[in-house]
Enzyme design. Structure first.
Site, PDB file in Angstrom:
ATOM      1  N   HIS A  49       6.258   8.264   7.494  1.00  0.00           N
ATOM      2  CA  HIS A  49       5.118   8.288   6.567  1.00  0.00           C
ATOM      3  C   HIS A  49       3.847   8.710   7.277  1.00  0.00           C
ATOM      4  O   HIS A  49       3.002   7.885   7.587  1.00  0.00           O
ATOM      5  CB  HIS A  49       4.923   6.906   5.958  1.00  0.00           C
ATOM      6  CG  HIS A  49       4.091   6.904   4.719  1.00  0.00           C
ATOM      7  ND1 HIS A  49       2.732   6.686   4.726  1.00  0.00           N
ATOM      8  CD2 HIS A  49       4.434   7.073   3.424  1.00  0.00           C
ATOM      9  CE1 HIS A  49       2.284   6.711   3.488  1.00  0.00           C
ATOM     10  NE2 HIS A  49       3.281   6.943   2.684  1.00  0.00           N
ATOM     11  N   ILE A  55       0.015   8.195   8.234  1.00  0.00           N
ATOM     12  CA  ILE A  55      -0.914   7.291   7.572  1.00  0.00           C
ATOM     13  C   ILE A  55      -0.164   6.009   7.206  1.00  0.00           C
ATOM     14  O   ILE A  55       1.040   6.031   6.933  1.00  0.00           O
ATOM     15  CB  ILE A  55      -1.583   7.910   6.318  1.00  0.00           C
ATOM     16  CG1 ILE A  55      -0.561   8.271   5.254  1.00  0.00           C
ATOM     17  CG2 ILE A  55      -2.420   9.109   6.688  1.00  0.00           C
ATOM     18  CD1 ILE A  55      -1.195   8.681   3.924  1.00  0.00           C
ATOM     19  N   GLY A  58      -0.122   2.631   1.612  1.00  0.00           N
ATOM     20  CA  GLY A  58      -1.053   1.797   0.863  1.00  0.00           C
ATOM     21  C   GLY A  58      -0.469   0.442   0.513  1.00  0.00           C
ATOM     22  O   GLY A  58      -1.174  -0.573   0.530  1.00  0.00           O
ATOM     23  N   VAL A  59       0.827   0.404   0.196  1.00  0.00           N
ATOM     24  CA  VAL A  59       1.441  -0.882  -0.148  1.00  0.00           C
ATOM     25  C   VAL A  59       1.409  -1.843   1.039  1.00  0.00           C
ATOM     26  O   VAL A  59       1.347  -3.058   0.850  1.00  0.00           O
ATOM     27  CB  VAL A  59       2.881  -0.726  -0.678  1.00  0.00           C
ATOM     28  CG1 VAL A  59       2.879   0.023  -2.003  1.00  0.00           C
ATOM     29  CG2 VAL A  59       3.786  -0.046   0.320  1.00  0.00           C
ATOM     30  N   GLU A  63      -0.240  -5.428   1.363  1.00  0.00           N
ATOM     31  CA  GLU A  63       0.527  -6.545   1.936  1.00  0.00           C
ATOM     32  C   GLU A  63      -0.261  -7.242   3.036  1.00  0.00           C
ATOM     33  O   GLU A  63      -0.243  -8.474   3.119  1.00  0.00           O
ATOM     34  CB  GLU A  63       1.867  -6.043   2.477  1.00  0.00           C
ATOM     35  CG  GLU A  63       2.675  -7.086   3.231  1.00  0.00           C
ATOM     36  CD  GLU A  63       3.160  -8.264   2.394  1.00  0.00           C
ATOM     37  OE1 GLU A  63       3.423  -9.338   2.990  1.00  0.00           O
ATOM     38  OE2 GLU A  63       3.300  -8.128   1.163  1.00  0.00           O
TER      39      GLU A  63
END
Length: 147
Positions: A49, A55, A58-59, A63
Protein backbone atom coordinates in the site's frame (compact mmCIF):
# COMPACT_ATOMS: atom_id res chain seq x y z
CA UNK A 1 6.05 11.17 29.28
CA UNK A 2 2.79 9.74 30.60
CA UNK A 3 2.91 6.19 29.18
CA UNK A 4 5.68 4.32 27.39
CA UNK A 5 5.17 1.26 25.18
CA UNK A 6 5.42 -1.15 28.11
CA UNK A 7 2.52 0.47 29.96
CA UNK A 8 0.54 0.88 26.72
CA UNK A 9 0.78 -2.89 26.23
CA UNK A 10 -0.94 -3.30 29.62
CA UNK A 11 -3.89 -1.19 28.44
CA UNK A 12 -4.28 -2.46 24.87
CA UNK A 13 -4.71 -6.13 23.95
CA UNK A 14 -3.22 -5.49 20.48
CA UNK A 15 0.23 -6.77 19.53
CA UNK A 16 2.54 -6.45 16.53
CA UNK A 17 1.74 -5.72 13.78
CA UNK A 18 -1.54 -4.24 15.00
CA UNK A 19 -0.43 -2.19 18.00
CA UNK A 20 -0.57 1.34 16.58
CA UNK A 21 0.17 3.56 19.60
CA UNK A 22 3.83 4.07 20.54
CA UNK A 23 3.62 6.67 23.30
CA UNK A 24 1.08 8.63 25.32
CA UNK A 25 2.18 12.19 26.05
CA UNK A 26 -0.89 13.61 27.78
CA UNK A 27 -3.83 11.98 29.49
CA UNK A 28 -6.60 13.60 31.49
CA UNK A 29 -8.90 10.93 32.96
CA UNK A 30 -12.42 11.15 31.56
CA UNK A 31 -11.44 14.01 29.28
CA UNK A 32 -8.68 13.62 26.69
CA UNK A 33 -5.55 11.90 25.44
CA UNK A 34 -2.63 12.83 23.19
CA UNK A 35 -0.61 9.93 21.82
CA UNK A 36 1.83 9.23 18.99
CA UNK A 37 2.43 6.62 16.31
CA UNK A 38 5.87 6.74 14.71
CA UNK A 39 5.40 5.62 11.12
CA UNK A 40 8.33 3.60 9.75
CA UNK A 41 8.98 2.21 6.27
CA UNK A 42 9.25 -1.15 8.04
CA UNK A 43 5.49 -1.25 8.67
CA UNK A 44 4.13 -4.44 7.06
CA UNK A 45 1.30 -2.63 5.21
CA UNK A 46 3.75 -0.58 3.12
CA UNK A 47 4.69 -3.70 1.12
CA UNK A 48 1.33 -3.54 -0.63
CA UNK A 49 0.00 0.00 0.00
CA UNK A 50 1.54 1.18 -2.31
CA UNK A 51 4.99 -0.26 -3.17
CA UNK A 52 6.13 2.73 -5.26
CA UNK A 53 4.29 5.41 -3.26
CA UNK A 54 3.92 4.11 0.33
CA UNK A 55 1.08 5.63 2.36
CA UNK A 56 -0.50 4.44 5.59
CA UNK A 57 -4.01 3.10 4.92
CA UNK A 58 -6.70 5.44 6.18
CA UNK A 59 -8.45 2.62 8.03
CA UNK A 60 -5.25 2.15 10.07
CA UNK A 61 -5.13 5.86 10.91
CA UNK A 62 -8.70 5.46 12.16
CA UNK A 63 -7.68 2.30 14.08
CA UNK A 64 -4.78 4.15 15.71
CA UNK A 65 -7.24 6.82 16.87
CA UNK A 66 -9.58 4.12 18.20
CA UNK A 67 -6.70 2.51 20.12
CA UNK A 68 -5.92 5.86 21.75
CA UNK A 69 -9.61 6.08 22.70
CA UNK A 70 -9.38 2.60 24.23
CA UNK A 71 -6.42 3.63 26.40
CA UNK A 72 -8.32 6.70 27.61
CA UNK A 73 -11.40 4.61 28.40
CA UNK A 74 -9.46 1.89 30.23
CA UNK A 75 -7.47 4.40 32.27
CA UNK A 76 -10.60 6.40 33.14
CA UNK A 77 -12.53 3.40 34.53
CA UNK A 78 -9.39 1.81 36.01
CA UNK A 79 -9.75 -1.51 34.16
CA UNK A 80 -7.35 -3.61 32.08
CA UNK A 81 -7.67 -6.17 29.30
CA UNK A 82 -6.09 -8.60 31.81
CA UNK A 83 -9.22 -8.13 33.95
CA UNK A 84 -11.30 -9.50 31.05
CA UNK A 85 -12.38 -6.22 29.44
CA UNK A 86 -12.12 -4.99 25.88
CA UNK A 87 -13.08 -1.84 23.99
CA UNK A 88 -14.71 -2.58 20.66
CA UNK A 89 -14.77 -0.04 17.86
CA UNK A 90 -18.51 0.04 17.13
CA UNK A 91 -18.87 3.11 14.98
CA UNK A 92 -17.31 6.09 13.31
CA UNK A 93 -19.05 9.18 12.03
CA UNK A 94 -17.96 12.28 10.15
CA UNK A 95 -14.70 10.64 9.05
CA UNK A 96 -12.60 12.84 6.79
CA UNK A 97 -9.07 12.29 5.50
CA UNK A 98 -7.15 15.41 4.54
CA UNK A 99 -3.62 14.23 3.66
CA UNK A 100 -1.68 10.96 3.37
CA UNK A 101 0.57 9.61 6.12
CA UNK A 102 3.98 8.50 4.83
CA UNK A 103 7.04 6.74 6.18
CA UNK A 104 8.94 9.00 8.56
CA UNK A 105 5.83 10.83 9.74
CA UNK A 106 5.02 11.15 13.44
CA UNK A 107 1.27 10.73 13.68
CA UNK A 108 -0.22 12.69 16.58
CA UNK A 109 -3.43 11.11 17.87
CA UNK A 110 -5.85 13.25 19.87
CA UNK A 111 -9.17 12.17 21.38
CA UNK A 112 -11.62 14.00 23.61
CA UNK A 113 -14.52 12.34 25.43
CA UNK A 114 -17.83 13.68 24.17
CA UNK A 115 -19.96 11.41 26.36
CA UNK A 116 -20.15 8.03 28.08
CA UNK A 117 -23.27 6.12 29.04
CA UNK A 118 -23.44 2.49 30.20
CA UNK A 119 -20.10 1.59 28.67
CA UNK A 120 -20.71 3.28 25.31
CA UNK A 121 -18.20 6.06 24.67
CA UNK A 122 -18.19 8.75 22.00
CA UNK A 123 -14.93 10.56 21.24
CA UNK A 124 -14.07 13.53 19.04
CA UNK A 125 -10.76 12.61 17.37
CA UNK A 126 -8.06 14.25 15.28
CA UNK A 127 -4.85 12.92 13.75
CA UNK A 128 -2.16 15.35 12.63
CA UNK A 129 1.39 15.33 11.26
CA UNK A 130 3.53 18.38 12.04
CA UNK A 131 0.38 20.34 12.91
CA UNK A 132 -1.30 19.51 9.60
CA UNK A 133 -4.67 17.74 9.82
CA UNK A 134 -4.60 14.17 8.52
CA UNK A 135 -7.94 12.82 9.73
CA UNK A 136 -10.85 13.81 11.91
CA UNK A 137 -13.65 11.56 13.12
CA UNK A 138 -16.19 10.87 15.81
CA UNK A 139 -15.41 7.40 17.18
CA UNK A 140 -17.78 5.24 19.20
CA UNK A 141 -16.41 2.44 21.39
CA UNK A 142 -18.16 -0.09 23.63
CA UNK A 143 -16.60 -1.44 26.82
CA UNK A 144 -17.43 -5.11 27.26
CA UNK A 145 -16.53 -7.91 29.64
CA UNK A 146 -15.23 -10.96 27.78
CA UNK A 147 -14.50 -14.43 29.07
Amino acid sequence: MVMDINEIRDYLPHRYPFLLVDRVMELSLGESIVAYKNVSINEPFFNGHFPHHPIMPGVLVLEALAQACGILGFKTVNKLPADGYVYYLVGSDNVRFKRPVMPGDRLKLEARVEREKRGIWKFACRATVDGELVCEADIICAERKVS
